[in-house]
Write an enzyme that holds these catalytic residues in place. Sequence first.
Site, PDB file in Angstrom:
ATOM      1  CG  ASP A  20      -1.976   0.996   1.234  1.00  0.00           C
ATOM      2  OD1 ASP A  20      -1.904   1.924   0.406  1.00  0.00           O
ATOM      3  OD2 ASP A  20      -2.906   0.897   2.058  1.00  0.00           O
TER       4      ASP A  20
ATOM      5  CG  ASP B 264      -3.111   3.721  -3.601  1.00  0.00           C
ATOM      6  OD1 ASP B 264      -4.078   2.982  -3.851  1.00  0.00           O
ATOM      7  OD2 ASP B 264      -3.112   4.541  -2.669  1.00  0.00           O
ATOM      8  CD  GLU B 265      -5.253  -0.478  -1.229  1.00  0.00           C
ATOM      9  OE1 GLU B 265      -5.674  -1.635  -1.017  1.00  0.00           O
ATOM     10  OE2 GLU B 265      -5.897   0.542  -0.918  1.00  0.00           O
TER      11      GLU B 265
END
Length: 402
Positions: free
Chosen positions: A9, A111-112
């Site tokens: 993350d 973003d993960e």
Amino acid sequence: MERQILHIDVNNAFLSWTAIEMLKKGSKIDIREIPAIIGGDESKRSGIVLAKSMKAKECGVKTAETIYQAKIKCPNLRVFPSDYKIYKKYSDNLYNLLLQYTDKIERFSIDECFLDMTEYLMKDTLYNKAKEISKRVKEELGFTVNIGVANNKLLAKMASDFTKPDRIHTLYKEEIPKKMWPLPVSELFMLGRKTVPKLYNLQIKTIGDLAHTNKTLLEKKFGKHGIMMWEYSNGIDNSEVNYKEEKPKGIGNSITLPQNITNIKKLEEILLALTEQVTYRLRRYKMKATTVNIQLRTNDFKDKTHQGKLPTETSTTKEIYQKAKELLSQMYKEGTPIRLIGLRVDGLIDEKESQLSFFQNQENEKQEKLDKVMDELKNKYGYNSITRAGKMNVGNILKLKD
DNA sequence: TCTGGGGTCCTAGGACCC
DNA sequence: TCTGGGGTCCTAGGACCC
């Protein structure tokens, strides 16, 4: 065999990535070090916080609140615009680095990522691998990540959320009572603002309370969602890391209008711009849609949606726009102030699977050729070089003030 | 609330068929 | 027919995620 899962993350992704990009362009300040946010544009009525620096967080600034409120908490707050293109670039950089560890990567959002490391690793070395990844991302890409280490996706995701930034946390089964159960129930993945107050009314305040609640009772109160929250609170999740590229199930664009619109002609112009954008994306996926869906948001934030089946699956601007206009006229009462308008296509199928190709009539073929020419021009000269909606393309709607 | 935009999944109710 | 029940498809709305 137990699975070995990592959840990666990016810390304050939009803000960190903007900071790096600014530094590259010669900026003297690192916006990660000052009270700053990435936000929308208040003058276009989209003024919310998308990402915040640690200093802004210390002031009490929260993601998704209004910039207006954030500035009250933090008067010297600096606001920077978002740029999706930059974010995509950094997201791809991260993905490419992670590919060196496994190709079983699920891109859960920009973003993960989830990584399934089962075939490569034993439990005792997984934490070390996480350390290596974290170090390399920092050194080679210039930003920090949180990493969750666990035996399923849910626990890895919960772990990566513990303390930030630049941290690695494990959450193995035996650690659940100590690390997860004391947390407020609102911290559990998939428990949002509507469900949490209902749980409070049942005296369920921590994730541990939820884990010790009777499963059948939760099912009676919340249906499927109740079973899921009970399983999650007990750390149960058998879902796979979905590393195969997935085709979308629906594609949509919507826009909050700089000013309310009160007549259907104006709405139709914007609808055409939205249709061009949506169908352009649809064709890039080489897919066709079976359903069209229109969303209208009124002044008082009430949403209305209206959907309808297309006569046959299609990806042409003309056919989808026709349906969209038809739906709009059915649902819109002239004079009602509209704040947001959106268009989605659903029930997507692969072009290849379309049964239509053999029986296609000439009009259809003509439209497909026209779209193809337009798409090629857009690919070559940029999206805004040519639109049937003329000046009313979505980028320009935001600029229009009349 | 001065309240974005992109998604996925679930549910309830109506229409229709047998 | 003052009419049952189950299955399927469709739509509107809502909850949740980042």
